[in-house]
Scaffold this active site. Structure first.
Site, mmCIF file in Angstrom:
data_model
loop_
_atom_site.group_PDB
_atom_site.id
_atom_site.type_symbol
_atom_site.label_atom_id
_atom_site.label_comp_id
_atom_site.label_asym_id
_atom_site.label_seq_id
_atom_site.Cartn_x
_atom_site.Cartn_y
_atom_site.Cartn_z
ATOM 1 C CG MET A 94 -2.113 -0.962 0.996
ATOM 2 S SD MET A 94 -3.224 -0.983 2.388
ATOM 3 C CE MET A 94 -2.179 -1.726 3.627
ATOM 4 C CD GLN B 226 3.533 -3.676 -5.377
ATOM 5 O OE1 GLN B 226 3.254 -2.517 -5.086
ATOM 6 N NE2 GLN B 226 2.616 -4.554 -5.744
ATOM 7 N N GLY C 147 2.875 -6.392 -11.157
ATOM 8 C CA GLY C 147 2.346 -6.668 -12.489
ATOM 9 C C GLY C 147 0.847 -6.414 -12.551
ATOM 10 C CE1 TYR D 23 -0.056 2.887 -11.170
ATOM 11 C CE2 TYR D 23 -0.755 0.910 -9.995
ATOM 12 C CZ TYR D 23 -0.767 2.289 -10.143
ATOM 13 O OH TYR D 23 -1.489 3.063 -9.275
ATOM 14 N NE ARG E 285 -1.103 -7.407 -4.980
ATOM 15 C CZ ARG E 285 -1.905 -6.533 -4.377
ATOM 16 N NH1 ARG E 285 -1.802 -5.253 -4.597
ATOM 17 N NH2 ARG E 285 -2.824 -6.952 -3.527
ATOM 18 N N GLY F 277 -10.623 -7.841 -0.123
ATOM 19 C CA GLY F 277 -11.894 -7.936 0.575
ATOM 20 C C GLY F 277 -12.011 -9.049 1.596
ATOM 21 C CE1 TYR G 83 -2.577 6.462 -1.512
ATOM 22 C CE2 TYR G 83 -4.679 7.615 -1.615
ATOM 23 C CZ TYR G 83 -3.929 6.486 -1.829
ATOM 24 O OH TYR G 83 -4.522 5.374 -2.366
HETATM 25 C C1 LIG Z 1 -4.049 3.308 0.317
HETATM 26 C C2 LIG Z 1 -3.842 2.148 -0.630
HETATM 27 C C3 LIG Z 1 -2.677 2.088 -1.377
HETATM 28 C C4 LIG Z 1 -2.429 0.989 -2.232
HETATM 29 N N1 LIG Z 1 -1.238 0.915 -2.899
HETATM 30 C C5 LIG Z 1 -0.932 -0.216 -3.588
HETATM 31 C C6 LIG Z 1 0.384 -0.416 -4.112
HETATM 32 O O1 LIG Z 1 1.308 0.394 -3.946
HETATM 33 N N2 LIG Z 1 0.602 -1.572 -4.815
HETATM 34 C C7 LIG Z 1 -0.371 -2.506 -5.009
HETATM 35 O O2 LIG Z 1 -0.113 -3.532 -5.655
HETATM 36 N N3 LIG Z 1 -1.611 -2.344 -4.495
HETATM 37 C C8 LIG Z 1 -1.903 -1.253 -3.772
HETATM 38 N N4 LIG Z 1 -3.132 -1.134 -3.167
HETATM 39 C C9 LIG Z 1 -4.093 -2.250 -3.245
HETATM 40 C C10 LIG Z 1 -3.956 -3.159 -2.014
HETATM 41 O O3 LIG Z 1 -2.726 -3.867 -2.042
HETATM 42 C C11 LIG Z 1 -5.097 -4.184 -1.966
HETATM 43 O O4 LIG Z 1 -5.098 -4.905 -3.166
HETATM 44 C C12 LIG Z 1 -6.455 -3.541 -1.772
HETATM 45 O O5 LIG Z 1 -6.446 -2.665 -0.659
HETATM 46 C C13 LIG Z 1 -7.530 -4.608 -1.559
HETATM 47 O O6 LIG Z 1 -7.284 -5.361 -0.384
HETATM 48 P P1 LIG Z 1 -8.199 -5.165 0.913
HETATM 49 O O7 LIG Z 1 -9.609 -5.446 0.465
HETATM 50 O O8 LIG Z 1 -7.708 -6.122 1.936
HETATM 51 O O9 LIG Z 1 -8.045 -3.723 1.328
HETATM 52 C C14 LIG Z 1 -3.405 -0.036 -2.339
HETATM 53 C C15 LIG Z 1 -4.589 0.057 -1.589
HETATM 54 C C16 LIG Z 1 -4.808 1.110 -0.738
HETATM 55 C C17 LIG Z 1 -6.063 1.149 0.086
#
Ligand SMILES: Cc1cc2nc3c(=O)[nH]c(=O)nc-3n(C[C@H](O)[C@H](O)[C@H](O)COP(=O)(O)O)c2cc1C
Length: 366
Positions: free
Chosen positions: A29, A104, A180, A184, A231, A303, A352
């Site tokens: 994240m 990552q 991946g 992006y 990923r 989720g 952020y």
């Molecule tokens: C604030 C935020 C930043 C994220 N940044 C990335 C990231 O840098 N790289 C990535 O692959 N996914 C990123 N994601 C997606 C998360 O890795 C994840 O797939 C998404 O939150 C869904 O999972 P969850 O339902 O458990 O929240 C981000 C999600 C959030 C909420």
């Protein structure tokens, strides 16, 4: 059986010789806290990740592999010596708290803006404008038409991924994950709607997937490939500049099948972001689908809660489950799951923003 199912997420896992204390992974994240000139991870970054070190494995937010890979402001990156030293604070702090951490590796491709690229155009497989909002120093701005990568740009990018991986191991990371997913650079190559090249990197399924395997082959020669993960977000549709098409399933089947030839740490898959049930070209149940194809470790995301995570593990559809949002607001997510304690809500205003607020100040149970 009942008890077993309830505790599966807390059981240790052997990730190619790396012992994870449990099967709960912190998903990558981006948090944009590196509001310093050199874009380095700081003591604050280290505190944030070390607070979450009870996760079996942490994957950092995407870190840019080169200046031309940048697509978001204030991201701690990994191409300079100073940045490697910055990240060492984090890896040391996480290891001290008994955790494991992968970096990552990220290149945003067309999902960027000249304002974060020193005035240069974003580089992408094709001259595409993904029509997305990009986080620039002056707030969100509309993306532009990217510059189609020449073969030498692709070659340089492959080397940049390798160097970033070397840097990550230098900084003390236990491994790296190639980003991946989520529209992006790499997914822009995989997807027909963002790649209309006619050379070896466009057209056929094999060609559109080529860059990923070029990167892996380069990495294989330079770092321990058993500590490299990938990923993928195969059912991303109508978001982040990517649409599902009539070859999407075939592309991802090809990619995942071929990933079996590498002794990777894992593949990290996302279940669909949106309802794709009406779309016959989209994979509906990502973990179930790829579990039949992939022979190594599979991390599933999106989720999940404690119960559904236990379920997907006990059904055998994944080996590890990653959690995103829950880890933002619950540094002690693992302890909370163990105690069946309520979870803190995420403050969306501070996702952020610079500083500790909404980053390192979420309360723990204690
Ligand atoms: C604030 C935020 C930043 C994220 N940044 C990335 C990231 O840098 N790289 C990535 O692959 N996914 C990123 N994601 C997606 C998360 O890795 C994840 O797939 C998404 O939150 C869904 O999972 P969850 O339902 O458990 O929240 C981000 C999600 C959030 C909420």
């Amino acid at each position: 059986m009942e008890t077993k199912e309830k505790t599966l997420i807390f059981e240790p896992y052997n990730l190619n010789g790396l012992t994870l204390n449990n099967r709960i992974v912190m998903a990558p994240m981006t948090r944009s806290r590196a509001d310093n000139k050199a874009h380095t991870a700081t003591e604050l970054t280290a505190l944030y990740y070390s607070q979450r070190a009870t996760a079996g494995l942490i994957i950092t937010g995407g870190t840019f592999i080169s200046p031309e890979a940048v697509g978001v402001i204030n991201v701690p990156t990994i191409y300079s010596k100073e940045q490697i030293e910055g990240w060492r604070l984090t890896t040391d702090a996480v290891h001290k708290n008994g955790g494991k951490i992968f970096a990552q590796l990220w290149h945003t491709g067309a999902y960027s803006h000249p304002d974060v690229l020193g005035g240069n155009l974003p580089l992408a497989p094709s001259a595409n404008n993904p029509l997305l909002q990009v986080f620039t120093p002056e707030g969100f701005k509309e993306s532009v038409v990217a510059r189609e990568m020449a073969l030498e740009d692709i070659k340089r990018t492959i080397v940049d991924f390798k160097q970033a991986a070397i840097n990550a191991f230098d900084a003390g990371f236990d491994g790296v994950e190639l980003h991946g997913a989520n529209g992006y650079l790499l997914q822009q190559f995989f997807s027909k709607n963002s790649n209309w090249r006619t050379d070896a990197y466009g057209g056929s399924i094999e060609n559109r997937a080529r860059i990923l395997f070029d990167i892996l082959d380069e990495l294989k020669a330079a770092v321990d490939i058993t500590r490299v993960g990938v990923r993928l977000n195969p059912s991303l549709d109508g978001l982040m500049g990517i649409s599902v098409d009539n070859e999407t399933i075939a592309v991802y089947d090809y990619i995942v099948n071929r990933l079996n030839n590498y002794r990777l740490a894992y593949i990290h898959l996302l279940e669909p972001f949106t309802d794709v049930s009406a779309n016959p070209n989209a994979i509906q149940e990502v973990a179930k689908h790829f579990r039949k194809i992939y022979k190594g470790t599979l991390i599933i995301n999106r989720g999940f809660n404690k119960e559904t995570a236990n379920e997907v593990l006990s059904d055998g559809d994944a080996d590890l489950v990653s959690f995103g949002s829950p880890f933002i607001s619950n540094p002690d997510l693992v302890e909370r799951f163990k105690a069946n304690a309520p979870l803190n809500d995420v403050d969306k205003e501070t996702l952020y923003t610079p500083g500790a607020k909404g980053y390192t100040d979420y309360p723990t149970l204690k």
